[in-house]
Design a protein around this motif. Structure first.
Motif, mmCIF file in Angstrom:
data_model
loop_
_atom_site.group_PDB
_atom_site.id
_atom_site.type_symbol
_atom_site.label_atom_id
_atom_site.label_comp_id
_atom_site.label_asym_id
_atom_site.label_seq_id
_atom_site.Cartn_x
_atom_site.Cartn_y
_atom_site.Cartn_z
ATOM 1 N N SER A 1 0.841 -1.182 0.000
ATOM 2 C CA SER A 1 0.000 0.000 0.000
ATOM 3 C C SER A 1 0.882 1.241 0.000
ATOM 4 O O SER A 1 1.761 1.390 0.845
ATOM 5 C CB SER A 1 -0.897 -0.014 1.244
ATOM 6 O OG SER A 1 -1.675 1.137 1.290
ATOM 7 N N PHE A 2 0.635 2.112 -0.953
ATOM 8 C CA PHE A 2 1.404 3.344 -1.023
ATOM 9 C C PHE A 2 0.891 4.339 0.015
ATOM 10 O O PHE A 2 -0.293 4.306 0.366
ATOM 11 C CB PHE A 2 1.308 3.965 -2.423
ATOM 12 C CG PHE A 2 2.200 3.299 -3.422
ATOM 13 C CD1 PHE A 2 3.499 3.735 -3.594
ATOM 14 C CD2 PHE A 2 1.754 2.222 -4.173
ATOM 15 C CE1 PHE A 2 4.343 3.117 -4.515
ATOM 16 C CE2 PHE A 2 2.577 1.599 -5.076
ATOM 17 C CZ PHE A 2 3.876 2.047 -5.256
ATOM 18 N N PRO A 3 1.763 5.226 0.489
ATOM 19 C CA PRO A 3 1.307 6.245 1.439
ATOM 20 C C PRO A 3 0.278 7.170 0.789
ATOM 21 O O PRO A 3 0.212 7.286 -0.436
ATOM 22 C CB PRO A 3 2.577 7.027 1.786
ATOM 23 C CG PRO A 3 3.702 6.326 1.146
ATOM 24 C CD PRO A 3 3.171 5.330 0.196
ATOM 25 N N LYS A 4 -0.490 7.823 1.611
ATOM 26 C CA LYS A 4 -1.513 8.748 1.097
ATOM 27 C C LYS A 4 -0.900 10.056 0.620
ATOM 28 O O LYS A 4 -1.386 10.669 -0.314
ATOM 29 C CB LYS A 4 -2.547 9.022 2.186
ATOM 30 C CG LYS A 4 -3.348 7.807 2.547
ATOM 31 C CD LYS A 4 -4.301 8.115 3.694
ATOM 32 C CE LYS A 4 -4.987 6.840 4.110
ATOM 33 N NZ LYS A 4 -4.690 6.447 5.453
ATOM 34 N N ASN A 5 0.159 10.468 1.266
ATOM 35 C CA ASN A 5 0.787 11.743 0.959
ATOM 36 C C ASN A 5 1.535 11.697 -0.370
ATOM 37 O O ASN A 5 2.312 10.770 -0.622
ATOM 38 C CB ASN A 5 1.742 12.130 2.085
ATOM 39 C CG ASN A 5 2.301 13.505 1.907
ATOM 40 O OD1 ASN A 5 3.195 13.705 1.097
ATOM 41 N ND2 ASN A 5 1.755 14.453 2.634
ATOM 42 N N LEU A 6 1.325 12.701 -1.209
ATOM 43 C CA LEU A 6 1.949 12.764 -2.528
ATOM 44 C C LEU A 6 3.475 12.873 -2.441
ATOM 45 O O LEU A 6 4.193 12.245 -3.228
ATOM 46 C CB LEU A 6 1.373 13.925 -3.337
ATOM 47 C CG LEU A 6 1.914 14.093 -4.755
ATOM 48 C CD1 LEU A 6 1.596 12.854 -5.590
ATOM 49 C CD2 LEU A 6 1.355 15.328 -5.396
ATOM 50 N N LYS B 1 4.892 9.509 -1.745
ATOM 51 C CA LYS B 1 4.819 8.683 -2.959
ATOM 52 C C LYS B 1 5.951 9.050 -3.922
ATOM 53 O O LYS B 1 6.618 8.175 -4.472
ATOM 54 C CB LYS B 1 3.483 8.874 -3.664
ATOM 55 C CG LYS B 1 2.313 8.223 -2.984
ATOM 56 C CD LYS B 1 1.040 8.506 -3.749
ATOM 57 C CE LYS B 1 -0.161 8.015 -2.983
ATOM 58 N NZ LYS B 1 -1.420 8.365 -3.630
ATOM 59 N N GLN C 1 3.662 -1.153 5.184
ATOM 60 C CA GLN C 1 3.101 -0.437 6.333
ATOM 61 C C GLN C 1 3.377 -1.152 7.648
ATOM 62 O O GLN C 1 2.471 -1.425 8.437
ATOM 63 C CB GLN C 1 1.605 -0.214 6.146
ATOM 64 C CG GLN C 1 1.304 0.697 5.006
ATOM 65 C CD GLN C 1 -0.160 1.018 4.875
ATOM 66 O OE1 GLN C 1 -1.031 0.357 5.440
ATOM 67 N NE2 GLN C 1 -0.451 2.064 4.137
ATOM 68 N N GLU D 1 1.849 10.063 9.105
ATOM 69 C CA GLU D 1 1.103 9.061 8.330
ATOM 70 C C GLU D 1 1.057 7.696 9.032
ATOM 71 O O GLU D 1 0.114 6.957 8.887
ATOM 72 C CB GLU D 1 1.705 8.904 6.941
ATOM 73 C CG GLU D 1 0.936 7.936 6.103
ATOM 74 C CD GLU D 1 0.692 8.423 4.696
ATOM 75 O OE1 GLU D 1 0.208 7.616 3.912
ATOM 76 O OE2 GLU D 1 0.972 9.593 4.399
#
Length: 157
Positions: A5-10, A13, A81, A156
């Motif tokens: 799962s990629f982080p939510k923050n751009l 990423k 994660q 995060e």
């Protein structure tokens, strides 16, 4: 089974993407056959690329390969994660910052004095005087980005 799962923050990423790109580029650079312009390529990569990639472009192979291993560790911890290891990741990010500063500021002089070439001494001294402002700028950029990335990782995870 763990999910990627990629982080939510751009920014996180983009940072992960940058880690993957710089490690891949360094690995392919190390695997390619030497050319007749190898010394010039090594000089260019050693002078310019540490500003963007830090210690991964160190002339010290153990340091360079160690940073690649740390990058892989960081990407795996973030993508899978693993919340228990995020404090370790933050510590490694700061260690990588200091190793980048070593590569930008100290390593060119160590490399210069190990070659013991008067021509190299004059050329690197001249280049480093001209590029001092660039070194300072990238050092401040590294400091700011390291701080922001550590804050985002803490937030995060």
């Amino acid at each position: 089974m763990a999910r990627i799962s990629f982080p939510k923050n751009l920014l996180l990423k983009c940072w992960i993407f940058w880690i993957i790109v710089e490690c891949t580029f360094k690995i392919f650079y190390e695997m390619k056959s030497p050319t007749k312009f190898q010394e010039l390529e090594d000089f260019f990569h050693g002078l310019i690329l540490p500003w963007f990639s830090g210690a991964i472009w160190s002339d010290f192979k153990l340091l360079s390969y160690g940073i690649i291993a740390v990058h892989i560790y960081i990407v795996l911890v973030i993508l899978f994660q693993n919340y228990n290891l995020i404090k370790n990741v933050i510590t490694w990010v700061w260690i990588m910052f200091w190793l980048a500063m070593f590569t930008i500021w100290v390593e060119p002089w160590i490399t210069l004095f190990t070659h013991k070439s008067p021509e190299a001494l004059l050329s690197i001294t001249f280049f480093k005087e001209i590029l001092f402002v660039v070194d300072v700028t990238f050092s401040l950029l590294w400091l700011g980005l390291t701080y922001i990335i550590c804050q985002l990782l803490d937030k995060e995870f």
